[in-house]
Design a protein around this motif. Structure first.
Motif, PDB file in Angstrom:
ATOM      1  N   GLN A  95      -6.260   3.925  -4.889  1.00  0.00           N
ATOM      2  CA  GLN A  95      -5.956   3.049  -3.773  1.00  0.00           C
ATOM      3  C   GLN A  95      -5.806   3.908  -2.535  1.00  0.00           C
ATOM      4  N   VAL A  96      -6.448   3.466  -1.483  1.00  0.00           N
ATOM      5  CA  VAL A  96      -6.406   4.206  -0.233  1.00  0.00           C
ATOM      6  C   VAL A  96      -5.770   3.287   0.794  1.00  0.00           C
ATOM      7  N   SER A  97      -4.748   3.772   1.478  1.00  0.00           N
ATOM      8  CA  SER A  97      -4.138   2.851   2.440  1.00  0.00           C
ATOM      9  C   SER A  97      -3.570   3.573   3.644  1.00  0.00           C
ATOM     10  N   GLN A  98      -3.531   2.813   4.719  1.00  0.00           N
ATOM     11  CA  GLN A  98      -2.843   3.266   5.925  1.00  0.00           C
ATOM     12  C   GLN A  98      -1.777   2.230   6.231  1.00  0.00           C
ATOM     13  N   THR A  99      -0.558   2.671   6.434  1.00  0.00           N
ATOM     14  CA  THR A  99       0.510   1.723   6.741  1.00  0.00           C
ATOM     15  C   THR A  99       1.263   2.213   7.964  1.00  0.00           C
ATOM     16  N   HIS A 123       3.059  10.646  -7.158  1.00  0.00           N
ATOM     17  CA  HIS A 123       2.734  11.806  -6.323  1.00  0.00           C
ATOM     18  C   HIS A 123       1.458  11.541  -5.537  1.00  0.00           C
ATOM     19  N   PRO A 124       1.543  10.663  -4.550  1.00  0.00           N
ATOM     20  CA  PRO A 124       0.337  10.353  -3.786  1.00  0.00           C
ATOM     21  C   PRO A 124      -0.094  11.534  -2.922  1.00  0.00           C
ATOM     22  N   LEU A 125      -1.329  11.483  -2.510  1.00  0.00           N
ATOM     23  CA  LEU A 125      -1.865  12.511  -1.617  1.00  0.00           C
ATOM     24  C   LEU A 125      -1.942  11.922  -0.214  1.00  0.00           C
ATOM     25  N   SER A 126      -1.434  12.657   0.764  1.00  0.00           N
ATOM     26  CA  SER A 126      -1.537  12.186   2.140  1.00  0.00           C
ATOM     27  C   SER A 126      -2.550  13.025   2.883  1.00  0.00           C
ATOM     28  N   ILE A 127      -3.493  12.352   3.478  1.00  0.00           N
ATOM     29  CA  ILE A 127      -4.452  13.035   4.349  1.00  0.00           C
ATOM     30  C   ILE A 127      -4.318  12.380   5.713  1.00  0.00           C
ATOM     31  N   GLY A 128      -3.769  13.121   6.678  1.00  0.00           N
ATOM     32  CA  GLY A 128      -3.507  12.514   7.983  1.00  0.00           C
ATOM     33  C   GLY A 128      -2.573  11.333   7.805  1.00  0.00           C
ATOM     34  N   ASP A 129      -3.002  10.174   8.315  1.00  0.00           N
ATOM     35  CA  ASP A 129      -2.175   8.975   8.195  1.00  0.00           C
ATOM     36  C   ASP A 129      -2.530   8.148   6.964  1.00  0.00           C
ATOM     37  N   THR A 130      -3.433   8.675   6.159  1.00  0.00           N
ATOM     38  CA  THR A 130      -3.910   7.898   5.018  1.00  0.00           C
ATOM     39  C   THR A 130      -3.256   8.409   3.746  1.00  0.00           C
ATOM     40  N   ASP A 131      -2.880   7.480   2.885  1.00  0.00           N
ATOM     41  CA  ASP A 131      -2.302   7.855   1.600  1.00  0.00           C
ATOM     42  C   ASP A 131      -3.231   7.434   0.477  1.00  0.00           C
ATOM     43  N   LEU A 132      -3.304   8.289  -0.537  1.00  0.00           N
ATOM     44  CA  LEU A 132      -4.145   7.998  -1.696  1.00  0.00           C
ATOM     45  C   LEU A 132      -3.288   7.955  -2.938  1.00  0.00           C
ATOM     46  N   PHE A 133      -3.527   6.936  -3.747  1.00  0.00           N
ATOM     47  CA  PHE A 133      -2.710   6.752  -4.938  1.00  0.00           C
ATOM     48  C   PHE A 133      -3.598   6.588  -6.160  1.00  0.00           C
ATOM     49  N   LEU A 134      -3.076   7.095  -7.254  1.00  0.00           N
ATOM     50  CA  LEU A 134      -3.732   6.858  -8.531  1.00  0.00           C
ATOM     51  C   LEU A 134      -3.086   5.622  -9.124  1.00  0.00           C
ATOM     52  N   ILE A 135      -3.859   4.528  -9.240  1.00  0.00           N
ATOM     53  CA  ILE A 135      -3.199   3.320  -9.752  1.00  0.00           C
ATOM     54  C   ILE A 135      -3.849   2.750 -11.000  1.00  0.00           C
ATOM     55  N   GLY A 136      -4.873   3.407 -11.528  1.00  0.00           N
ATOM     56  CA  GLY A 136      -5.435   2.866 -12.759  1.00  0.00           C
ATOM     57  C   GLY A 136      -6.460   3.811 -13.333  1.00  0.00           C
ATOM     58  N   HIS A 137      -6.782   3.564 -14.557  1.00  0.00           N
ATOM     59  CA  HIS A 137      -7.837   4.358 -15.167  1.00  0.00           C
ATOM     60  C   HIS A 137      -8.468   3.565 -16.290  1.00  0.00           C
ATOM     61  N   GLY A 138      -9.599   4.058 -16.770  1.00  0.00           N
ATOM     62  CA  GLY A 138     -10.309   3.356 -17.833  1.00  0.00           C
ATOM     63  C   GLY A 138     -11.471   4.222 -18.297  1.00  0.00           C
ATOM     64  N   TYR A 139     -12.339   3.606 -19.079  1.00  0.00           N
ATOM     65  CA  TYR A 139     -13.452   4.373 -19.645  1.00  0.00           C
ATOM     66  C   TYR A 139     -14.784   3.851 -19.133  1.00  0.00           C
ATOM     67  N   ALA A 140     -15.707   4.789 -18.964  1.00  0.00           N
ATOM     68  CA  ALA A 140     -17.075   4.445 -18.603  1.00  0.00           C
ATOM     69  C   ALA A 140     -18.010   5.072 -19.637  1.00  0.00           C
ATOM     70  N   PRO A 141     -18.494   4.275 -20.612  1.00  0.00           N
ATOM     71  CA  PRO A 141     -19.473   4.808 -21.549  1.00  0.00           C
ATOM     72  C   PRO A 141     -20.761   5.160 -20.797  1.00  0.00           C
ATOM     73  N   VAL A 142     -21.351   6.287 -21.148  1.00  0.00           N
ATOM     74  CA  VAL A 142     -22.637   6.665 -20.526  1.00  0.00           C
ATOM     75  C   VAL A 142     -23.745   6.080 -21.401  1.00  0.00           C
ATOM     76  N   LEU A 143     -24.451   5.094 -20.842  1.00  0.00           N
ATOM     77  CA  LEU A 143     -25.477   4.381 -21.621  1.00  0.00           C
ATOM     78  C   LEU A 143     -26.824   4.555 -20.952  1.00  0.00           C
ATOM     79  N   THR A 144     -27.857   4.805 -21.774  1.00  0.00           N
ATOM     80  CA  THR A 144     -29.215   4.925 -21.229  1.00  0.00           C
ATOM     81  C   THR A 144     -30.073   3.819 -21.837  1.00  0.00           C
ATOM     82  N   VAL A 145     -30.679   3.037 -20.965  1.00  0.00           N
ATOM     83  CA  VAL A 145     -31.575   1.971 -21.437  1.00  0.00           C
ATOM     84  C   VAL A 145     -33.004   2.374 -21.093  1.00  0.00           C
TER      85      VAL A 145
END
Ligand code: HEM
Lengths: 338, 532
Positions: free
Chosen positions: B449-453, B291-313
């Motif tokens: 992923q953002v693309s124009q085709t 279910h991509p999102l189309s904005i004008g001529d641009t399409d947006l896709f969800l193609i991956g995910h993962g984790y981002a630990p919040v770390l403070t040094v």
């Protein structure tokens, strides 16, 4: 009924139809051995059933079906006809049971029953057997019986022994209405191309050994060529629809690119081009007949390699039939920003 | 120039020696546009597509391609010369399909004119001897010749044949033809192949494809600097880029807890808010796979995910040297991930961490194990580095890689490199007064992923037209039927009828057609029943 009992029913139906296919195979083998034993039978004699007296000349009607005219039949001819009829009857029953297996699998999974390799094989073999039964009369396919039934039996065994997977939800990318339409078209074309491949293989065998006893029951070369062409002419547009229309539309939605030269796409394209070459070959002097049949075999080889080979040997394919892979594409690009 | 002047020139031109190059060219053109060449080019094209499915391709899987190159040192330079890492954009691949297209045009255009003429023409007159044709039949009829002819004409017209108009004089035959549209279908098919190619080329030349990793809560504005990777077509211009921004508000995954696919993730859903233009109204969208999102001529896709630990040094002086979510890259379907934290400005010494993220950590017989991708028991486990991280000399580095060439290991008391294992909420103090590391929490990230085709519609129209043309070309049967009637010699009168049929496609079963036509020509149905 619960999903689990539908699944159990499906498994039982698969086993049952496997057995019935096997019995049909035995019947056809008995039929063929009777044919082989029977001398004097001219290969592919076209006994056009209702040949009108007045119609003269080269009216070659495609027959070669079960010997419907006993004529001066000995006991052998009778046995041939009997087992031929028994074989097609058993095959028809098996196809119906096969359909039950497929439908109950779908009910067990609450979706179309072609979400993994086991299900795809189940559906593909159903199409092969079903098309054969449907076209049996129209294209006079009786000669094809042992090959088709044997193929279906073997593929079902492979499916049950090596490819079996319990009912499971789809990976995310497969979860789309396009699964219904795209994969159905692909399965339909695969089944039809397989029948076409069998015909072309018989064509080549017959061209090589015109007097072989085993081939006595098969029709004459021009008939084989025409039957092969008609099956391919059906399968090619369906494949075009599956691979070049619905495939890209779905790929665009799921993976953001309608054509990305993924190995599966590459081989689907190769198959398409090879079959286009087959169609051309039939219209090109010097390529008609034998070479065209060879191309049809190359085509069916690429088709099955794509289904089995690519799923097992290619790690990069996004088409996740083979294994429950990572459902979404991994991050593969290492960004070079700092 | 007068006419007189040109004559001698033409005479000169006609000398055989000088015509040779032109003849050669004509010969070459004829060869190139022959069916046989098309056939061979098609087979070549199929063959040429094979290597790209075996050798990892840079465009579709650059990481795999890099790995392959590392593993095959001798082959790599040769393969690189041959373009085997980008087969489908290589010169030789293009050469094959361009030759094929030229051949196609060269074959099809002349045929078009030919077809146009053939479509306008009347069915050709009956050959003088119908019984010489491979498929023919003859029978005698009690009806007079003109009755039979009239009936033949009606029957064939009803069957969709175009029947040759009667001439002024008396005729002894009917000529009929059908299936004219087959050639049209064939033409449409072949020309549509060109249309598809044009659409495909437009997408490749003017399109782009970019990827961005967005931690939940963050905003992405569509301009070049915000992309992690960007792959423009060769005629792409930055002015094509639409002026939108997107924020990932939340992200849901559903983990299968049992069944054959236990541990598989599904039901990904990234809740977005976005503005189609700067200052435009805020809209929201649930971005999901398929279910991509189309904005004008641009399409947006969800193609991956993962984790981002919040770390403070915190550094040795107690100041925050690095903080916030750090994107870790998943290594497989269980989302065991690797990542790097760099704090080059920490005082008195630079600090870096490199290691793993376990979404669901478990200790099995003393070994760390990741159970599955759901972050039910998240743990980070990282080794510590200090010294020169190579970040101050201005050379850009990947955020996912640590340059260890000048860095030094921070050691633990047991003589091995120090490894810190942290659960959310925990803090460790690093030795030698380096500072502290805290693991605050875990947030998911999405890869978009953002693309124009451009040209997609053209390509789609092309394939649909191709399919329609193909159906016509394969299923319309061009046929000719002739019926010739002669008066029977006997005293009973009646006529002798000859019927012949010709299938011009080579695929049809003419015998069946012929017997159907003959059947239809019979005057009394009872006559037919009797026979069969
Ligand atoms: C490049 C030069 C080409 C030439 C000279 C050519 C010529 C022809 C001709 C004359 C036919 C009619 C055959 C018949 O009546 O059975 C035909 C059919 C066909 N061509 Fe081509 N073609 C060319 C390229 C292509 C290409 C690039 C494709 C696409 C892959 C293609 C696919 C087909 C198909 C599928 C048919 C239908 C076959 C049939 O009607 O039986 N052709 N081609």
């Amino acid at each position: 009924m619960t999903n689990a009992s539908w699944e159990a029913l499906s498994n039982q139906a698969v086993a049952a139809c496997g057995i019935v296919y096997f019995l049909a195979l035995v019947a056809h083998l008995v039929e063929w051995s009777a044919v082989i034993g029977k001398r004097q039978r001219v290969a592919g004699s076209a006994e056009s059933a209702g040949s009108r007296t007045a119609v003269g000349g080269g009216v070659a009607l495609a027959t070669g079906g079960p010997a419907a005219t006993p004529g001066d039949a000995g006991e052998r001819t009778h046995r041939v006809a009997l087992f031929a009829r028994l074989g097609i009857l058993l095959t028809t029953i098996a196809v119906v049971v096969h359909l039950v297996a497929l439908v109950s699998r779908g009910l067990a999974a609450d979706r179309v029953p072609w979400g993994n390799m086991y299900e795809f094989t189940l559906a593909g073999t159903f199409v092969v057997a079903g098309l054969y039964v449907v076209l049996y009369r129209k294209l006079a396919l009786a000669w094809m019986a042992p090959l088709v039934v044997g193929f279906v039996t073997v593929m079902l065994m492979i499916a049950v022994i090596w490819l079996y997977e319990g009912v499971a939800p789809l990976t995310e990318a497969l979860n789309s209405p396009w699964l219904v339409i795209h994969v159905m078209a692909a399965i339909l074309a695969t089944g039809a191309f397989t029948l076409g491949g069998i015909t072309s293989a018989v064509y080549l065998a017959k061209a090589r050994w015109p007097h072989a006893q085993v081939l006595a029951r098969t029709p004459a070369l021009p008939v084989l060529d025409r039957v092969s062409y008609r099956i391919h002419a059906f399968a090619f547009p369906v494949w075009t629809f599956a691979v070049l229309i619905t495939g890209p539309i779905w790929a665009h939605q799921a993976w953001s690119a309608y054509w990305s030269w993924d190995p599966k796409e590459v081989w689907a394209f190769i198959t398409w081009v090879v079959y286009a070459a087959y169609l051309h070959a039939r219209a090109t002097a010097g390529w008609k007949g034998r070479n065209a049949a060879l191309l049809a075999l190359v085509g069916v080889a690429t088709l099955w390699f794509n289904f089995i080979g690519i799923n097992y040997f290619s790690s990069t394919s996004q088409h996740s039939y083979a294994a429950p892979q990572l459902a979404v594409v991994q991050v593969v690009d290492t960004p070079s920003m700092s | 120039m007068s006419k007189l002047d040109t004559l001698p020139e033409q005479a000169v031109e006609r000398r055989p020696g000088e015509l040779r190059p032109r003849e050669l060219a004509r010969w070459a053109w004829r060869q190139l546009t022959s069916m046989r060449t098309a056939l061979i080019l098609l087979l070549l094209l199929a063959l040429a597509a094979v290597p790209g499915s075996v050798i990892p391709q840079e465009r579709s899987d650059s990481l795999d391609a890099t790995r392959w190159k590392d593993a095959h040192e001798t082959l790599t330079p040769i393969y690189e010369k041959l373009g085997l890492f980008h087969v489908y954009t290589s010169v030789w691949f293009a050469a094959i399909y361009l030759l094929l297209m030229i051949s196609l045009v060269g074959c099809i255009l002349p045929r078009t004119f030919h077809y146009v003429r053939a479509i306008r023409a009347e069915p050709p007159a009956a050959p003088s001897n119908l019984t010489r044709l491979p498929d023919h039949a003859s029978y005698s009829s009690a009806d007079a010749p003109d009755v039979v002819l009239a009936r033949a004409s009606t029957v064939l017209k009803r069957k969709g044949y175009r029947v040759r108009a009667a001439g002024p004089g008396p005729e002894d035959s009917v000529s009929a033809e059908r299936g004219y549209l087959r050639e049209v279908g064939n033409l449409v098919f072949h020309l549509s192949v060109l249309v598809v190619l044009v659409g495909f080329a437009l997408g490749g030349l003017f399109g782009y494809r970019g990827g961005v990793i967005l931690v939940v809560g963050n905003t992405f504005s569509n301009n070049l600097t915000q992309y992690d990777d960007f792959d423009p077509g060769s005629l792409f211009s930055a002015s094509q880029m639409e002026d939108f921004d997107i924020t990932v508000k939340d992200f849901d995954v559903e983990w299968l807890q049992d069944g054959p696919r236990q541990g598989m993730a599904r039901g990904f859903n990234a809740g977005l808010t976005y503005h189609e233009t700067q200052g435009g109204p805020e809209k929201s969208y649930d971005l999901r796979v398929n279910h991509p999102l189309s904005i004008g001529d641009t399409d947006l896709f969800l193609i991956g995910h993962g984790y981002a630990p919040v770390l403070t040094v915190r550094d040795g002086e107690g100041n925050v040297a690095s903080s916030g979510p750090v994107v870790f890259l998943p290594q497989g379907p269980d989302f065991f991930s690797v990542g790097v934290v760099k704090a080059p400005f920490a005082q008195p010494q630079e600090i870096a961490l490199e290691g793993f993220f376990y979404p669901f950590f478990a200790n099995v017989d003393g070994n760390p194990v990741n159970v599955m991708g759901d972050d039910l028991n998240p743990v980070v486990s990282m080794q510590v580095w200090t010294g020169d991280l190579g970040l101050k000399d201005g050379v850009s580095q990947s955020v996912y890689l640590l340059d260890k060439s000048k860095a030094t290991k921070v050691m633990a008391d047991n003589g091995r490199q120090l490894r810190i294992d942290l659960a959310p909420g925990q803090t460790v103090t690093l030795p030698d007064g380096l500072g502290t590391v805290s693991f605050e929490s875990v947030v998911p990230w999405n890869r978009l992923q953002v693309s124009q085709t451009p040209g997609t519609r053209i390509a789609l129209t092309g394939v649909v037209l191709a399919l329609v043309g193909l159906l016509g070309s394969l299923f319309l049967r061009p046929r000719r039927v002739w019926v010739r009637v002669r008066r029977a010699d006997g005293p009973a009168g009646g006529s002798l009828v000859e019927v012949a049929a010709l299938d011009r496609s080579g695929g049809g079963d003419v015998g069946v057609v012929l017997s159907k036509v003959v059947d239809a020509l019979q005057p009394v149905p009872a006559d037919e029943k009797e026979k069969s």
